[in-house]
Design a protein around this motif. Structure first.
Motif, PDB file in Angstrom:
ATOM      1  N   ARG A  77       0.814  -1.218   0.000  1.00  0.00           N
ATOM      2  CA  ARG A  77       0.000   0.000   0.000  1.00  0.00           C
ATOM      3  C   ARG A  77       0.847   1.268   0.000  1.00  0.00           C
ATOM      4  N   ASN A  78       1.975   1.208   0.707  1.00  0.00           N
ATOM      5  CA  ASN A  78       2.804   2.409   0.872  1.00  0.00           C
ATOM      6  C   ASN A  78       4.159   1.996   1.426  1.00  0.00           C
ATOM      7  N   ALA A  79       5.085   2.942   1.431  1.00  0.00           N
ATOM      8  CA  ALA A  79       6.430   2.642   1.927  1.00  0.00           C
ATOM      9  C   ALA A  79       6.399   2.265   3.400  1.00  0.00           C
ATOM     10  N   THR A  80       5.472   2.832   4.150  1.00  0.00           N
ATOM     11  CA  THR A  80       5.361   2.485   5.573  1.00  0.00           C
ATOM     12  C   THR A  80       5.139   0.980   5.725  1.00  0.00           C
ATOM     13  N   THR A  81       4.265   0.426   4.886  1.00  0.00           N
ATOM     14  CA  THR A  81       3.999  -1.017   4.941  1.00  0.00           C
ATOM     15  C   THR A  81       5.209  -1.812   4.454  1.00  0.00           C
ATOM     16  N   ARG A 104      16.007  10.327   8.963  1.00  0.00           N
ATOM     17  CA  ARG A 104      14.939   9.351   8.629  1.00  0.00           C
ATOM     18  C   ARG A 104      13.559   9.950   8.818  1.00  0.00           C
ATOM     19  N   TYR A 105      12.605   9.288   8.183  1.00  0.00           N
ATOM     20  CA  TYR A 105      11.191   9.694   8.270  1.00  0.00           C
ATOM     21  C   TYR A 105      10.657   9.267   9.646  1.00  0.00           C
ATOM     22  N   GLN A 106       9.889  10.120  10.270  1.00  0.00           N
ATOM     23  CA  GLN A 106       9.475   9.840  11.647  1.00  0.00           C
ATOM     24  C   GLN A 106       8.675   8.538  11.770  1.00  0.00           C
ATOM     25  N   VAL A 155      18.269   3.168   5.260  1.00  0.00           N
ATOM     26  CA  VAL A 155      18.711   4.488   4.788  1.00  0.00           C
ATOM     27  C   VAL A 155      17.745   5.018   3.742  1.00  0.00           C
ATOM     28  N   ASP A 156      17.417   6.278   3.866  1.00  0.00           N
ATOM     29  CA  ASP A 156      16.519   6.914   2.894  1.00  0.00           C
ATOM     30  C   ASP A 156      17.278   7.224   1.614  1.00  0.00           C
ATOM     31  N   TRP A 157      16.627   7.019   0.498  1.00  0.00           N
ATOM     32  CA  TRP A 157      17.232   7.459  -0.770  1.00  0.00           C
ATOM     33  C   TRP A 157      17.130   8.984  -0.826  1.00  0.00           C
ATOM     34  N   ILE A 158      15.929   9.471  -0.532  1.00  0.00           N
ATOM     35  CA  ILE A 158      15.715  10.925  -0.472  1.00  0.00           C
ATOM     36  C   ILE A 158      15.076  11.221   0.885  1.00  0.00           C
ATOM     37  N   THR A 159      15.734  12.059   1.664  1.00  0.00           N
ATOM     38  CA  THR A 159      15.266  12.264   3.036  1.00  0.00           C
ATOM     39  C   THR A 159      14.054  13.188   3.040  1.00  0.00           C
ATOM     40  N   SER A 160      13.183  12.948   3.999  1.00  0.00           N
ATOM     41  CA  SER A 160      11.936  13.717   4.025  1.00  0.00           C
ATOM     42  C   SER A 160      12.124  15.120   4.616  1.00  0.00           C
ATOM     43  N   PRO A 161      12.645  15.250   5.846  1.00  0.00           N
ATOM     44  CA  PRO A 161      12.685  16.607   6.412  1.00  0.00           C
ATOM     45  C   PRO A 161      13.731  17.498   5.753  1.00  0.00           C
ATOM     46  N   VAL A 184      16.770   0.033   1.652  1.00  0.00           N
ATOM     47  CA  VAL A 184      16.730   1.404   1.141  1.00  0.00           C
ATOM     48  C   VAL A 184      15.276   1.871   1.175  1.00  0.00           C
ATOM     49  N   ASP A 185      15.037   2.897   1.999  1.00  0.00           N
ATOM     50  CA  ASP A 185      13.707   3.505   2.040  1.00  0.00           C
ATOM     51  C   ASP A 185      13.655   4.509   0.889  1.00  0.00           C
ATOM     52  N   GLY A 186      13.123   4.009  -0.233  1.00  0.00           N
ATOM     53  CA  GLY A 186      13.066   4.841  -1.441  1.00  0.00           C
ATOM     54  C   GLY A 186      11.694   5.454  -1.626  1.00  0.00           C
ATOM     55  N   ALA A 187      11.052   5.827  -0.517  1.00  0.00           N
ATOM     56  CA  ALA A 187       9.675   6.346  -0.590  1.00  0.00           C
ATOM     57  C   ALA A 187       9.514   7.387  -1.701  1.00  0.00           C
ATOM     58  N   HIS A 188      10.504   8.279  -1.825  1.00  0.00           N
ATOM     59  CA  HIS A 188      10.395   9.370  -2.801  1.00  0.00           C
ATOM     60  C   HIS A 188      11.035   9.052  -4.146  1.00  0.00           C
ATOM     61  N   SER A 189      11.690   7.889  -4.281  1.00  0.00           N
ATOM     62  CA  SER A 189      12.613   7.768  -5.415  1.00  0.00           C
ATOM     63  C   SER A 189      11.980   7.471  -6.782  1.00  0.00           C
ATOM     64  N   GLY A 207       9.481   1.595  -2.382  1.00  0.00           N
ATOM     65  CA  GLY A 207       9.309   2.890  -3.056  1.00  0.00           C
ATOM     66  C   GLY A 207       7.840   3.160  -3.326  1.00  0.00           C
ATOM     67  N   ASN A 208       7.456   4.384  -3.167  1.00  0.00           N
ATOM     68  CA  ASN A 208       6.067   4.776  -3.458  1.00  0.00           C
ATOM     69  C   ASN A 208       5.918   5.112  -4.929  1.00  0.00           C
ATOM     70  N   LEU A 209       4.885   4.538  -5.542  1.00  0.00           N
ATOM     71  CA  LEU A 209       4.553   4.969  -6.896  1.00  0.00           C
ATOM     72  C   LEU A 209       3.555   6.128  -6.837  1.00  0.00           C
ATOM     73  N   HIS A 210       2.975   6.332  -5.623  1.00  0.00           N
ATOM     74  CA  HIS A 210       1.961   7.387  -5.498  1.00  0.00           C
ATOM     75  C   HIS A 210       2.551   8.759  -5.169  1.00  0.00           C
ATOM     76  N   LYS A 211       3.887   8.869  -5.141  1.00  0.00           N
ATOM     77  CA  LYS A 211       4.452  10.208  -4.953  1.00  0.00           C
ATOM     78  C   LYS A 211       4.823  10.793  -6.324  1.00  0.00           C
ATOM     79  N   TRP A 212       6.068  10.574  -6.745  1.00  0.00           N
ATOM     80  CA  TRP A 212       6.564  11.291  -7.934  1.00  0.00           C
ATOM     81  C   TRP A 212       6.149  10.654  -9.237  1.00  0.00           C
TER      82      TRP A 212
HETATM   83  C1  LIG Z   1      11.584   8.802   3.531  1.00  0.00           C
HETATM   84  C2  LIG Z   1      10.153   8.392   3.683  1.00  0.00           C
HETATM   85  N1  LIG Z   1       9.867   7.155   4.097  1.00  0.00           N
HETATM   86  C3  LIG Z   1       8.602   6.722   4.218  1.00  0.00           C
HETATM   87  C4  LIG Z   1       7.547   7.552   3.916  1.00  0.00           C
HETATM   88  C5  LIG Z   1       6.158   7.041   4.089  1.00  0.00           C
HETATM   89  O1  LIG Z   1       5.451   7.019   2.902  1.00  0.00           O
HETATM   90  P1  LIG Z   1       3.934   6.534   2.944  1.00  0.00           P
HETATM   91  O2  LIG Z   1       3.181   7.532   3.774  1.00  0.00           O
HETATM   92  O3  LIG Z   1       3.485   6.512   1.534  1.00  0.00           O
HETATM   93  O4  LIG Z   1       3.936   5.199   3.599  1.00  0.00           O
HETATM   94  C6  LIG Z   1       7.786   8.849   3.490  1.00  0.00           C
HETATM   95  C7  LIG Z   1       6.678   9.763   3.177  1.00  0.00           C
HETATM   96  O5  LIG Z   1       6.825  10.881   2.812  1.00  0.00           O
HETATM   97  C8  LIG Z   1       9.129   9.284   3.378  1.00  0.00           C
HETATM   98  O6  LIG Z   1       9.423  10.528   2.977  1.00  0.00           O
END
Ligand SMILES: Cc1ncc(COP(=O)(O)O)c(C=O)c1O
Length: 373
Positions: A77-81, A104-106, A155-161, A184-189, A207-212
């Motif tokens: 469903r998402n990178a969190t899962t 890292r993403y919180q 490790v994030d590919w692209i960091t969130s904050p 590799v947390d590629g949520a944004h990649s 990796g999320n397909l629902h972002k970029w």
């Molecule tokens: C680095 C990183 N990991 C994980 C997530 C979580 O993504 P999602 O809410 O689609 O699970 C995000 C969301 O912005 C993110 O930036």
């Protein structure tokens, strides 16, 4: 490229937060509706009989875009899962360590803390300097934090904050040399940078397909290297329990799979926008937006251009305590952009998505922030 009409975005908002939740184009939403109509015409035939083959075909269609072998790819469903599935599959012992960085993403930090608390393990956060001068500083911070008890690096590919593109290929090489698996947390990649999982050398990637890539929300992938595939388990066991990662992840209970079935179309949509050329234009727009904003507010960009993708974070001359007031001021002017606290400071993070963002929007943000500050 002004193709704002491709999206349903409310034009009264200056929308500079594609990074959190971008707007899915009308064409992909229409495709999703067609899938839904087909599903609702005969739900049992669709979900019980047709879906496995459709998912197989969809995975095969998107695998080349990610440089992945389809056998290691599953929808989530998402990178969190995706992260949760990997953490759930580890056999941790008391005293083991999970290593990530302080960028890292919180929600991922929470997932790490949760699994560590349940198994008596420990989360270690490598401190990556920010402002930062070069990618080698990330590598050094991670390298110094790997220890004999490290069981997984995340490790994030692209960091969130902080909106940094981290040197993930080099970090994967480092982990391989040190014998530690890496997620590799590629949520944004996907759709933000070029993704080639075969070349990356990670053990796991989500990796999320629902972002970029703008796929319908709830559309993401989890990939695992060959040796891990039979050991990867979804935290929600269902009919595919212990039948391999795809069987486990494809079905986690009744759900709406129609977003996943728009994955290949989302990749094609990205290609139609220009693919690598579109990504480069978004990168250039993010840099130009950053420069306009830093010029207007007299801010120092905290990262070199080559460590940025299609987002940029800038330090604000404000304290985290000021953030609610600043957010309210921006919302009053109908400007949507994340203002956040990180490392005890206040930051603004801009995104650039070329179909609906233009340079003037960053000027507008700069004016609004200058006024509110
Ligand atoms: C680095 C990183 N990991 C994980 C997530 C979580 O993504 P999602 O809410 O689609 O699970 C995000 C969301 O912005 C993110 O930036």
């Amino acid at each position: 490229m002004d193709r704002a009409h491709d999206h349903l975005l409310d034009p009264s908002w200056t929308f500079l937060n594609h990074g959190s939740f971008g707007s899915t184009p009308r064409a992909l939403l229409a495709l999703q509706s067609r899938w839904r109509e087909e599903m609702e015409a005969q739900p049992v035939a669709f979900l019980a009989r047709r879906l496995p083959g459709l998912l197989q075909a969809e995975r095969a269609a998107i695998a080349p875009f990610l440089g992945a072998d389809p056998a290691g790819l599953a929808f989530v469903r998402n990178a969190t899962t995706g992260v949760a599935a990997v953490l759930h599959s580890l056999h941790l012992r008391p005293g083991d360590e999970l290593l990530t960085t302080d960028h890292r993403y919180q929600a991922v930090a929470n997932a790490l803390a949760d699994v560590a608390a349940a198994r008596g393990a420990r989360v270690v956060e490598a401190a990556v300097p920010f402002p930062i001068q070069d990618p080698g500083q990330v590598l050094q911070a991670v390298s110094e934090a790997i220890g004999p008890r490290t069981r997984l690096v995340v490790v994030d590919w692209i960091t969130s904050p902080t909106a940094l593109v981290l040197p993930v290929a080099a970090i994967c090489r480092l982990c391989r040399d040190r014998g530690v698996p890496i997620l590799v947390d590629g949520a944004h990649s996907p759709g933000h940078v070029s993704v080639d999982l075969a070349a990356l050398g990670a053990d796991f990637y989500t990796g999320n397909l629902h972002k970029w890539l703008c796929a319908p929300k709830g559309t993401a992938v989890l990939w695992a290297a060959e040796g891990w595939r039979d050991r990867l388990h979804h935290p929600v066991p269902s009919h595919g329990w212990r039948q391999g990662m795809q069987a486990e992840l494809d079905w986690t209970g009744t759900d709406d799979p129609t977003g996943w079935l728009c994955s290949a179309a989302a990749v094609q949509h990205h290609r139609d926008l220009g693919g690598a050329t579109f990504r480069a234009a978004n990168h250039a727009l993010a840099l130009a937006g950053r420069d306009r904003l830093s010029g207007r507010l007299d801010l120092q960009p905290p990262a070199p251009d080559e460590m940025l993708g299609c987002m940029a974070a800038l330090p604000l001359p404000a304290s985290p305590a000021d953030l609610p007031r600043l957010v309210e001021a921006l919302h009053h002017q109908r400007i949507e952009v994340p203002l956040l606290a990180w490392g005890g400071r206040a930051w603004v993070r801009i995104s650039a998505f070329g179909t609906y963002n233009q340079l003037e929007q960053y000027d507008r943000l700069g004016e609004a922030l200058a006024h509110a500050l």
